[in-house]
Scaffold this motif. Structure first.
Motif, mmCIF file in Angstrom:
data_model
loop_
_atom_site.group_PDB
_atom_site.id
_atom_site.type_symbol
_atom_site.label_atom_id
_atom_site.label_comp_id
_atom_site.label_asym_id
_atom_site.label_seq_id
_atom_site.Cartn_x
_atom_site.Cartn_y
_atom_site.Cartn_z
ATOM 1 N N ALA A 58 -2.891 2.900 -5.127
ATOM 2 C CA ALA A 58 -3.825 2.400 -4.110
ATOM 3 C C ALA A 58 -4.662 3.543 -3.557
ATOM 4 C CB ALA A 58 -3.056 1.711 -2.986
ATOM 5 N N PRO A 59 -5.832 3.225 -3.051
ATOM 6 C CA PRO A 59 -6.611 4.247 -2.344
ATOM 7 C C PRO A 59 -5.801 4.823 -1.185
ATOM 8 C CG PRO A 59 -7.919 2.272 -2.709
ATOM 9 C CD PRO A 59 -6.513 1.930 -3.099
ATOM 10 N N GLU A 60 -6.224 5.971 -0.709
ATOM 11 C CA GLU A 60 -5.467 6.670 0.325
ATOM 12 C C GLU A 60 -5.247 5.814 1.563
ATOM 13 O OE1 GLU A 60 -5.676 10.791 2.954
ATOM 14 O OE2 GLU A 60 -7.054 10.452 1.285
ATOM 15 N N THR A 61 -6.280 5.084 1.978
ATOM 16 C CA THR A 61 -6.139 4.269 3.187
ATOM 17 C C THR A 61 -5.143 3.133 2.975
ATOM 18 O OG1 THR A 61 -8.067 2.978 2.484
ATOM 19 C CG2 THR A 61 -8.445 4.762 4.059
ATOM 20 N N VAL A 62 -5.176 2.512 1.776
ATOM 21 C CA VAL A 62 -4.231 1.438 1.478
ATOM 22 C C VAL A 62 -2.816 1.997 1.385
ATOM 23 C CG1 VAL A 62 -3.587 -0.346 -0.188
ATOM 24 C CG2 VAL A 62 -6.005 0.110 0.295
ATOM 25 N N GLY A 63 -2.693 3.180 0.809
ATOM 26 C CA GLY A 63 -1.384 3.820 0.728
ATOM 27 C C GLY A 63 -0.799 4.073 2.106
ATOM 28 N N MET A 64 -1.653 4.478 3.038
ATOM 29 C CA MET A 64 -1.187 4.704 4.404
ATOM 30 C C MET A 64 -0.705 3.397 5.033
ATOM 31 S SD MET A 64 -4.012 7.419 5.855
ATOM 32 C CE MET A 64 -3.299 7.335 7.501
ATOM 33 N N VAL A 65 -1.425 2.297 4.751
ATOM 34 C CA VAL A 65 -1.019 0.989 5.270
ATOM 35 C C VAL A 65 0.345 0.590 4.712
ATOM 36 C CG1 VAL A 65 -1.549 -1.478 5.264
ATOM 37 C CG2 VAL A 65 -3.369 0.194 5.683
ATOM 38 N N ILE A 66 0.541 0.815 3.401
ATOM 39 C CA ILE A 66 1.828 0.497 2.781
ATOM 40 C C ILE A 66 2.944 1.311 3.430
ATOM 41 C CG2 ILE A 66 3.171 0.642 0.637
ATOM 42 C CD1 ILE A 66 0.573 0.056 -0.860
ATOM 43 N N GLY A 67 2.664 2.589 3.667
ATOM 44 C CA GLY A 67 3.651 3.437 4.320
ATOM 45 C C GLY A 67 3.998 2.951 5.718
ATOM 46 N N LEU A 68 2.977 2.533 6.463
ATOM 47 C CA LEU A 68 3.213 2.018 7.812
ATOM 48 C C LEU A 68 4.048 0.739 7.779
ATOM 49 C CD1 LEU A 68 -0.238 2.579 9.579
ATOM 50 C CD2 LEU A 68 1.949 3.648 10.169
ATOM 51 N N ILE A 69 3.723 -0.145 6.822
ATOM 52 C CA ILE A 69 4.493 -1.394 6.699
ATOM 53 C C ILE A 69 5.958 -1.079 6.397
ATOM 54 C CG2 ILE A 69 4.826 -3.458 5.276
ATOM 55 C CD1 ILE A 69 1.774 -3.572 4.950
ATOM 56 N N PHE A 70 6.176 -0.137 5.500
ATOM 57 C CA PHE A 70 7.535 0.262 5.130
ATOM 58 C C PHE A 70 8.285 0.797 6.345
ATOM 59 C CE2 PHE A 70 10.499 3.574 3.703
ATOM 60 C CZ PHE A 70 11.287 2.862 2.819
ATOM 61 N N ASN A 71 7.631 1.699 7.082
ATOM 62 C CA ASN A 71 8.289 2.292 8.246
ATOM 63 C C ASN A 71 8.535 1.278 9.358
ATOM 64 O OD1 ASN A 71 8.602 4.983 7.344
ATOM 65 N ND2 ASN A 71 6.437 5.394 7.723
ATOM 66 N N PHE A 72 7.579 0.379 9.563
ATOM 67 C CA PHE A 72 7.773 -0.659 10.576
ATOM 68 C C PHE A 72 8.894 -1.614 10.171
ATOM 69 C CE2 PHE A 72 3.538 0.284 12.485
ATOM 70 C CZ PHE A 72 3.956 0.336 13.803
ATOM 71 N N PHE A 73 9.012 -1.884 8.868
ATOM 72 C CA PHE A 73 10.091 -2.751 8.409
ATOM 73 C C PHE A 73 11.447 -2.140 8.743
ATOM 74 C CE2 PHE A 73 13.209 -3.739 5.076
ATOM 75 C CZ PHE A 73 13.298 -5.112 5.240
ATOM 76 N N ILE A 74 11.616 -0.849 8.444
ATOM 77 C CA ILE A 74 12.864 -0.161 8.775
ATOM 78 C C ILE A 74 13.089 -0.172 10.281
ATOM 79 C CG2 ILE A 74 14.108 2.034 8.699
ATOM 80 C CD1 ILE A 74 13.908 0.712 5.997
ATOM 81 N N LEU A 75 12.025 0.143 11.023
ATOM 82 C CA LEU A 75 12.117 0.243 12.476
ATOM 83 C C LEU A 75 12.594 -1.068 13.093
ATOM 84 C CD1 LEU A 75 11.412 2.266 14.819
ATOM 85 C CD2 LEU A 75 9.238 1.070 14.988
ATOM 86 N N PHE A 76 11.956 -2.169 12.717
ATOM 87 C CA PHE A 76 12.288 -3.446 13.337
ATOM 88 C C PHE A 76 13.559 -4.063 12.750
ATOM 89 C CE2 PHE A 76 7.778 -3.203 14.574
ATOM 90 C CZ PHE A 76 7.925 -3.433 15.936
ATOM 91 N N SER A 77 13.903 -3.691 11.509
ATOM 92 C CA SER A 77 15.169 -4.157 10.947
ATOM 93 C C SER A 77 16.342 -3.564 11.724
ATOM 94 C CB SER A 77 15.283 -3.768 9.471
ATOM 95 O OG SER A 77 14.328 -4.449 8.696
#
Length: 342
Positions: A58-77
Motif C-alpha cells: 500500500a502507499p505510505e499513507t494507507v500503510g499508516m492507516v493499516i498500522g493504526l487499525i492494528f494498534n487500535f485493535f490491540i488497544l481496545f481488545s
C-alpha cells in the motif's frame, strides 16, 4: 532487502514454522502445552505479517492507516478484556462468595489494563531516549503484555483440544468429582460433567463403564462418588456399568485411584476423562504425567464462572510448567527487542 520486506519474511516464515510444528505435535501427542504456545505464536507472527504486507503493497499513507487499525485493535481488545473481567469478577464474588480464586478476575483485569496502557505508550506516545532507555521501556512493556499473551495461549489451546476427535473404543470413562449439595445431590457443575460422560457413552460407546471418582468432604452427607452414581442411575445407566471410587480428595488422586481400579480389573486402561470444559486440559496434562492412556471431554459450565475458573487453571499449569513459561516469555521479549534493530 528493505526493513519492511525483511520483517515480512521473518514473520511469515515464523508463522508457517509454528503452524507446521503445532500440527505435527498435536497429531503426535495432543496433551502438551507447547502445542498451545505454538498456535499462539503463529497468530502473533501472522498478525505482524499481515501488518507488514499492508506496508509493503500500500502507499505510505494507507500503510499508516493499516498500522493504526492494528494498534487500535490491540488497544481496545485489551481494554475490553479488562473491563469484562472486572464485571465478571464482581459477578462471581456476588454469586459465589469471597475467596482468592473468585478474586482472580479482578486482579487479572488490572494486569491486562496495565498491559493496555503499556501498548498505548509504545504505539501512540512512542518510546524515547538513548538505546538503553528504549530497550528498558520495550522490555517492561513486554513483561506486562506477557500476562494476557500467555493466558491467551492457554485459552486458545484449551478450546482447540476440546474439539479434537476423541477415541470411541475406551473401556472406561472416568468422571471427576467436585462439590455436591447439602442434601447429597449433584450440583449443576457436577451434573455437566456427568451429562457429557453420558452423551459420550450413548454415542456408540456403550461398551464402556463409568468410574465415578470423588471422596466425602467434611460437610457432605455422602461421597461425591455415591451422589454421582445415584444421578447416573436416575438417567437410566445400569448399576453394573458404574464403579465407585470414593477415596480421592483432588484431581491427582481421582486419576491415580481410578487408574488403580482399571489395572486391577485387567481390561485395559485406555479411558476418557469427563470433567468441566475449563478443567479438561489440565486434567489430561496431569494424566499424561501419570502415564495414563487418557483423553478428555468437557461438560458445560455457567458462562459467568468460566473466566474465574480458567484463570485458576492457568495459574495451576504455570506452577507445574515453569521452565516452558520462562522460555516462552524470553522468546516473546527477545523477538520484540530484536525488532528494534530491523
Amino acid at each position: 532487502m528493505d526493513n519492511v520486506s525483511l520483517n515480512l519474511l521473518i514473520h511469515a516464515l515464523a508463522t508457517l514454522l509454528c503452524l507446521i510444528l503445532a500440527q505435527v505435535l498435536i497429531h503426535k501427542e495432543p496433551r502438551r502445552m507447547i502445542n498451545g504456545f505454538l498456535l499462539e505464536l503463529a497468530l502473533y507472527h501472522g498478525a505482524f505479517a499481515v501488518l507488514y504486507i499492508g506496508f509493503l503493497i500500500a502507499p505510505e499513507t494507507v500503510g499508516m492507516v493499516i498500522g493504526l487499525i492494528f494498534n487500535f485493535f490491540i488497544l481496545f481488545s485489551l481494554l475490553g478484556t479488562s473491563l469484562l473481567l472486572m464485571v465478571d469478577g464482581v459477578l462471581v464474588l456476588k454469586r459465589e462468595g469471597f475467596s482468592l480464586t473468585h478474586l482472580q478476575p479482578l486482579v487479572w483485569s488490572l494486569f491486562i489494563l496495565a498491559g493496555d496502557y503499556a501498548w498505548y505508550l509504545n504505539c501512540f506516545s512512542g518510546v524515547s531516549g538513548n538505546f538503553m532507555e528504549v530497550a528498558l521501556q520495550v522490555f517492561m512493556m513486554n513483561i506486562v503484555l506477557y500476562v494476557p499473551l500467555a493466558l491467551g495461549g492457554f485459552v486458545l489451546y484449551s478450546f482447540t483440544y476440546r474439539r479434537l476427535k476423541k477415541p470411541t473404543d475406551c473401556p472406561y470413562v472416568i468422571v471427576l468429582g467436585c462439590g455436591i449439595r447439602k442434601d447429597g445431590t449433584v450440583t449443576p457443575l457436577l451434573k455437566g460433567r456427568l451429562d457429557v460422560a453420558i452423551r459420550w457413552y450413548e454415542q456408540g460407546n456403550r461398551q464402556a463403564r463409568f468410574i465415578v471418582s470423588g471422596g466425602q468432604g467434611k460437610n457432605e452427607v455422602v461421597s461425591e462418588a455415591a451422589a454421582m452414581k445415584q444421578y447416573l442411575l436416575s438417567q437410566g445407566i445400569p448399576g453394573e456399568k458404574i464403579i465407585e471410587e470414593n477415596r480421592s480428595t483432588n484431581t491427582r488422586e481421582n486419576l491415580l485411584f481410578s487408574n488403580a481400579i482399571m489395572e486391577k480389573e485387567g481390561k485395559g486402561t485406555q479411558c476418557i476423562i469427563a470433567t468441566s470444559d475449563y478443567h479438561v486440559l489440565r486434567a489430561v496434562l496431569l494424566a499424561r504425567e501419570l502415564k495414563m492412556d487418557a483423553q478428555g471431554i468437557g461438560g458445560k459450565t455457567a458462562l459467568y464462572y468460566v473466566p474465574a475458573a480458567s484463570l485458576r487453571e492457568y495459574l495451576a499449569l504455570v506452577m507445574r510448567h515453569k521452565p516452558m513459561i520462562v522460555v516462552y516469555l524470553v522468546y516473546v521479549i527477545g523477538v520484540t527487542i530484536a525488532s528494534m534493530f530491523l
